[in-house]
Design an enzyme around this catalytic site. Structure first.
Site, mmCIF file in Angstrom:
data_model
loop_
_atom_site.group_PDB
_atom_site.id
_atom_site.type_symbol
_atom_site.label_atom_id
_atom_site.label_comp_id
_atom_site.label_asym_id
_atom_site.label_seq_id
_atom_site.Cartn_x
_atom_site.Cartn_y
_atom_site.Cartn_z
ATOM 1 N N HIS A 124 0.816 -1.202 0.000
ATOM 2 C CA HIS A 124 0.000 0.000 0.000
ATOM 3 C C HIS A 124 0.861 1.268 0.000
ATOM 4 C CE1 HIS A 124 -3.931 1.921 0.879
ATOM 5 N NE2 HIS A 124 -3.152 2.867 1.375
ATOM 6 N N HIS A 133 -10.395 3.551 -1.831
ATOM 7 C CA HIS A 133 -10.594 3.063 -0.473
ATOM 8 C C HIS A 133 -11.450 1.806 -0.562
ATOM 9 C CE1 HIS A 133 -10.590 4.270 3.962
ATOM 10 N NE2 HIS A 133 -9.356 4.282 3.534
#
EC number: 6.3.5.3
Lengths: 996, 274
Positions: free
Chosen positions: A247, A320
């Site tokens: 990430h 998200h």
């Protein structure tokens, strides 16, 4: 003793929330109930006198015109089942926080430490239900058990127990603040267990690199001198796991890739990011020379380009996905308020001027069985839409552009893209505002919310596939108001130059923000015990990596700190000095006076060798459908208009404030009844100027089923043509790439990794190939690489998806063009060539096929069309323009016609066709999704001039706008093959999602 | 001549301060100051120095306790630093001094919940009306036709013929009153100056989406008996130029947007009376 204050609506007042729940019970659970009423419950855990409680209940907690209150006495009556839903301990309770503040104002004293207000909602359900039905309603609809808890009572039990007992969901953690060390001198299996059990998401290779670091005699020696043992502390291991997470580190995009193109030719690519994305921008900028308008690309939280001499434009788009899969509302809310912090934390900070949202879901009407733990697509849809609604609207940022994309595979993971643009003065007190620096000695300051256990392991968790045990704590709920207050303060502090550097706390929390800031100046020393906590008992490693929301990290010069802190206090914003930036080369964490992490920055940020990933392309071959010609395609056109990907999204879009800040020029909906779908948005961010910002996007995941290269090419072209259609200038335009992929790394679970990696390589090649021709620099982007669901038996991987966002400028927003036809008699032109390119089209999807002829983008031809069209638009020759995408010409013509309230007569024989004559058919001309096409209407008197402007490009006059509001299309044989009234077409288009 | 001075309060979730200040300037105010609520509470800015107070759109405190409730509570109880007064005292003095207040959307919700509208009998601290969840249960951003009551005392709507077309952007815009007497009084006194209507501004409507929230008697905006305090759910500051109109690319429209008249009337009143 905690007290319950219950707020009921007076009997005669309608309860829209209850009515909605009633509808949803019927829709989702196929249960009929007579009525649902709701009660708001405030559990006040504070020392208040009876008189004070009454003041609170009668004052801020209730509205005397429509509500009644009841203190420590159950208000509920007249129901068969009652379900009360509240938050679990530690989950952000925004209403509870505001309620606590309101008590403070009312009593003239803030709540004491440890006191609080907690909210819950009671649903009073009347109807013939069993206990099992009530349970189903509670868990299937009212309560997301991941973040909420519930209690069910039947009327008799409720009465017997005298109502619901007060419950305080306060975090009760044993205040055991300790630092542990982790022994890495263990077997490989044990190393992997440590990684897995700790949700570190580190691979064996990575664990071994860490192991080797701690074996280094110099490291051992240095640690000894500091009183540290040879084994890493948990703080260190967590910081490394966060820094090295996919990430945060984008390991796949920086990997060494061996790409086999399917013909046996192999190519070695060292970092897709450097080889294609960065290179695109570098080459475009070099070619632009002194016309280069990029100011800050790839190095900050968002990209920055020049808007004019006084202002700079900032843009970032984020995803998200994983949190939205678990808690759609909270995940999406956090997504939007999270991306807001990116432009705000870029340079010295930008005012936020608009949001964009793109959601990819499975069919909300999905009726098949889903794997356990996956929420129904409709719940994801509802939750995400509402979360982004609250996040965007409450923050006062208009949502101006977006789309909804549907594909069954998004049941495995929904994609939630949120973008935010900002505007910053070109200079602040004489310094360029897109630049920032840190000088050793500057103070480390954190502002905004407090730190809790929320969002722990968010960064590492989203670097793994979703599975049944995905951690609860990975979910956060954003709080737009706390953030808005902080921004109100910080933007004023910015203008006073009270800080030197700002960045946001997102994934990875302080570990990430301070880690990255330390690279600027060469080190830091931070005391974790100084960080303000939501509740006591957090271990130092938890404080370091918590992703608790609404926080910014700043570097404040010591000489400004007093003014900074004083101003923060006045604006009601918490600000805390946590330490000092240094040039020691060390990421140095203390807890009190004890060192808990001592990591050389060189190891943290450069210690990881690139991954080695194989990629092998193999062109898929799908069945090529034989489509029999028909005499009439009206039914097909209507069916397309009613498909989820094409139909009106008005019920969602109207829930988003797209006009706040007052600069709206081209709105999401346009036309005679304000209901035609705009191609892109135009906004005037400076109210006394007519310079416009234009924003559009392209996304077409289905094309990946044939070739991700063409998927990317079409997304880029679609983004640009939407942008150009309304009037965006090609002379100041930039792109943002957001990749959402399923895991492309070959492993036991991902045997098709090399194919997925090849898709990624090909999409990147397309980025370079097209953006360089379009002279469109890439200024920012993001990748999310683990969009799979796997529960041990079922694996669902999303289709590889590139969202390509386009932002730029139009000098005079008063020249903007909308997609609705304007008057009868106008001439209709189709710009660009149409080819037999039905592959992966919406039309073939409806017929149950994929096909193989995916649309190919001819960049030079597209550019010629866009340039000529742009000049015609500037000369005022264009009445309307609509981009052709899903559903091809038929859909674009229908939409333009019904939006404008006039009809259209078109002749397919006139359409500029490219390709084998044998393939030229009504179906191809109507429904092919060939790229780079625009449907334009032009006033008859201006037709000659328009044709002159378009000379040298491929285009054709294909018909005229008619007074009769009917779409009539003549086929190649001369017969009418589409014939339908606008009203019918519009109804088909508006029907599917109108009640959602 | 006195300088006409407008004040726009922001902070804690107010969102429309920039365009409200812009509208004040275009409308003729010599000064349009955006002040953070913190600046009022610390006494840096005082209402006494201004003529026209704008309570504009947003989500005060997230509308967490119901729209604008928490701010209504804050204004009522919070004291101004270094002075023996609460903010609410400054506001009531402002009204008593003959000055002007316009509440738009969240600002209208705030005025109503503080009791400053309709304030029958000049009682500005007694809540008799409210604005609650739209009947459709959803936030709505759409443009509405608003019929103006020409007999209304509102100074803001003077000169509007028939009606005005403006955007609404709210989730809690359904106007309700405490009892029939209040409704009767505000209708009889023509305080219900704006009502949702059809395109022709002929009659109030209860039909969705023309009436976007199901307001009682289609009420979109009301004023007090002096006509100087007014609140409305639609956003006049969002239509001050033709490019803000949803159909400006297809209709012949004057350069100036129809919402500007509210601010022009306010500036004119200030210039004539102060």
């Amino acid at each position: 003793m905690p007290h319950r204050i219950e707020i009921t609506l007076k009997d005669e007042v309608r309860d829209p929330r209850g009515e909605r729940i009633k509808r949803e019970i019927a829709h989702f659970l196929h249960l009929e109930v007579a009525e649902v009423r709701t009660i708001d419950v405030y559990t006040v855990d504070a020392a208040l006198s009876a008189e004070e409680l009454t003041q609170v209940a009668a004052g801020p907690f209730s509205d005397p015109v429509i509500q009644n209150y009841s203190i420590d006495k159950p208000a509920a009556a007249g129901f068969d089942y009652l379900v009360e839903v509240g938050f679990r301990a530690g989950v952000t309770d925004n209403v509870g926080r505001t309620a606590g503040e309101a008590i403070g104002y009312l009593l003239g004293r803030p709540l004491a430490v440890g006191e609080g207000v907690y909210t819950s909602v009671q649903y009073l359900i009347s109807g013939k239900l069993s206990q099992a039905d009530a349970e189903k309603i509670a868990t299937g609809l009212l309560c997301n058990t991941l973040i909420q808890r519930y209690q069910i009572f039947d009327a008799a039990t409720f009465k017997a127990q005298g109502g619901v007992a007060p419950f305080v969901p306060k975090v009760q953690v044993e205040a055991k603040v300790e630092v542990n060390t982790v022994n890495l001198e263990v077997s490989d299996e044990e190393l992997m267990r440590i990684s897995r059990d700790g949700v570190l998401a580190l691979t064996l290779d990575e664990m071994k690199i860490i192991q080797a670091h701690y074996r280094d005699p110099q490291v051992v020696e240095k640690r000894k001198s500091l009183g540290l043992g040879a084994a890493p502390t948990d703080v260190e291991l967590e910081a490394l796991a966060q820094t090295w997470s996919e990430h945060c580190k984008h390991k796949i995009f920086s990997a060494d890739v061996t790409y086999d193109d399917g013909t046996g030719k192999t190519e070695k690519i060292n970092s897709l990011f450097k080889s294609y994305i960065q290179k695109t921008t570098a080459d475009v900028r070099a070619a632009q020379g002194d016309k280069d308008y990029c100011l800050s690309v790839f190095k900050d939280n968002a990209g920055v380009i020049k808007f004019n001499d006084d202002w700079s434009l900032v843009f970032k788009v984020e995803t998200h996905n994983s949190p939205s899969a678990l808690d759609p509302y909270g995940g999406a809310l956090t997504g939007i308020v999270g991306v807001n912090r990116d432009p705000f934390g870029t340079g010295k900070g930008a005012k936020l001027i608009f949001n964009t949202d793109v959601f990819c879901f499975a069919d909300p009407f999905y009726e098949k069985e889903l794997p356990k733990r996956l929420l129904h697509p409709r719940r994801i849809y509802e939750g995400v839409v509402e979360g982004v609604e609250h996040g965007g609207n409450k923050s006062g940022i208009p949502t101006v552009n977006g789309s909804l994309v549907f594909d069954e595979r998004f049941a495995g993971k929904p994609l939630v893209f949120c973008g935010t643009a900002g505007l910053m003065p070109a200079t602040i007190k004489g310094e360029a505002s897109h630049k920032k620096k840190i000088i050793p000695g500057d103070l480390i300051v954190m502002t905004g919310g407090r730190i809790g256990k929320d969002g722990i392991h968010g960064a590492t968790f989203s670097s793994e596939e979703l599975n049944e045990n995905s951690p609860v704590s990975a979910v956060q709920i954003g709080d737009p108001i706390t953030q808005k207050r902080m921004f109100d303060f910080l933007i004023r502090a910015r203008d006073k130059a009270l800080y030197r550097f700002i960045t946001d706390n997102g994934a990875g929390g302080l570990s990430s923000s301070i880690g990255e800031m330390s690279e600027e100046c060469g080190g830091c020393q931070l005391d974790l015990s100084k960080a303000p906590l939501k509740y006591p008992g957090l271990a130092p490693w938890e404080i370091l990596i918590s992703e608790a929301q609404e926080r910014m990290s700043l570097a404040v010069p010591p000489e400004q700190i007093d003014e900074f802190m004083e101003m923060a206090k006045r604006y009601g914003v918490e600000a805390t000095v946590l330490g000092t930036f240094t040039d020691s080369g060390i990421f140095h964490m203390l807890y009190g006076d004890k060192t808990v992490a001592y990591l050389p920055l060189s190891f943290m940020h450069a210690g990881l060798p690139p991954m080695q990933i194989p990629a092998r392309w193999e062109k898929p071959v799908h069945e090529e459908p034989k489509l029999a010609p028909a005499a009439d395609y009206t039914t097909d056109v209507k069916a397309l208009l009613s498909s989820l990907n094409i139909c009106s999204k008005e019920s969602v879009v109207r829930r988003y404030d797209h006009e706040v800040q007052g600069g709206s020029v081209v709105k999401p909906f346009t036309g005679v009844d304000n209901d035609g779908p705009s191609d892109a948005a135009v906004v005037r961010p400076i109210l006394d100027s007519f310079e416009g910002v234009v924003v559009g996007h392209g996304i077409c995941p289905r094309y990946s089923d044939i070739d991700a290269y063409d998927m990317a090419a079409n997304a880029i072209d679609e983004g640009l043509r939407n942008y150009v259609a309304v009037g965006g200038s090609l002379d100041l335009v930039a792109g943002l790439d957001n990749f959402c992929w399923s895991d492309p790394v070959l492993s036991e679970r991902t045997p098709d990794g090399p194919y997925k990696m090849a898709q990624l390589v090909r999409a990147n090649k397309a980025l370079y190939d097209y953006c360089t021709v379009f002279s469109m620099p890439l200024i920012s982007g993001k990748d999310s690489m683990k969009n799979d669901f796997y529960d041990g038996t079922t694996k669902i991987s999303i289709p590889p998806t590139l969202l390509f966002s386009v932002i730029g400028k139009m000098e005079d927003a008063r020249l903007a063009v909308t997609m609705d036809v304007k008057r009868a008699g106008d001439q209709v032109y189709l710009l660009g060539a149409t080819a037999n390119e039905l592959g992966a089209s919406e039309y073939l999807a409806q017929k149950g096929f994929v096909g193989n002829n995916v649309p190919k983008v001819d960049a030079q031809a597209a550019l010629a069309t866009y340039r000529a069209y742009g000049a015609a638009l500037k000369a005022g020759l264009v009445a309307s323009c609509h981009d052709l995408s899903d559903g091809g010409l038929a859909v674009a013509a229908a939409e333009s016609a019904f939006a404008g309230g006039f009809g259209m007569e078109l002749d397919l024989a006139q359409v500029a066709y490219q390709g084998e004559a044998a393939d030229r058919s009504d179906i191809v001309l109507l429904f092919s999704e060939s790229a780079s096409r625009l449907l334009v209407t032009v006033c008859a008197e201006k037709a000659a001039e328009f044709e002159k402007a378009m000379a040298g490009t491929t285009f054709a006059k294909i018909g005229a706008v008619t007074a009769e509001p009917t779409l009539k299309v003549k086929g190649l044989t001369g017969n009418v093959v589409v014939n339908a009234a606008n009203a019918e077409l519009k109804a088909a288009w508006q029907e599917p999602l109108k009640d959602l | 001549m006195t300088k006409a001075k407008a004040l726009v309060i922001t902070g804690n979730g107010t969102n429309c301060e920039t365009e409200a200040a812009h509208a004040c300037k275009l409308g003729g105010f010599d000064e349009a100051r955006i002040a953070h609520i913190a600046e009022l509470l610390t006494g840096e800015v005082s209402l006494d120095d201004y003529h026209f107070l704008n309570l504009t759109g947003g989500f005060l405190d997230g509308d967490d306790l119901g729209s604008a409730k928490a701010q209504a509570n804050r204004l009522r109880y919070a004291t101004v630093e270094g002075k023996e007064e609460r903010l609410v005292d400054q506001i009531t003095r402002f009204i008593a001094d003959g000055k002007l207040i316009l509440g738009v959307c969240n600002g209208f919700q705030l005025l109503v919940k503080m009791g400053m509208l309709p304030a029958l009998g000049g009682n500005y601290l007694n809540q008799t009306a409210t604005l609650t969840y739209n009947e459709c249960g959803r936030f709505q951003d759409r443009w509405c036709y608003l019929k103006v009551d020409p007999a209304s005392p509102s100074l803001y709507t003077r000169g509007i013929e028939g009606g005005v077309y403006l955007p609404v952007r709210h989730g809690e815009g359904k106007f309700l009153v405490d009892d029939a007497k209040t409704l009767e009084a505000i209708e009889a006194k023509h305080l219900t100056c704006l009502k949702y209507s059809g395109k022709d501004y002929a009659a109030p409507t209860m039909e969705f989406p023309e009436n976007p929230n199901g307001s009682l008697n289609a009420i979109a905006g009301i004023c007090d008996e002096t006509g100087r305090v007014m609140g409305l759910m639609p956003h006049p500051e969002a239509f001050v130029h033709r490019t803000q109109h949803p159909r400006w690319t297809r209709e012949e429209l004057p350069e100036e947007g129809a919402g500007l008249i509210f601010f022009k009337n306010a500036a004119k009143y200030v210039k004539e009376n102060f």
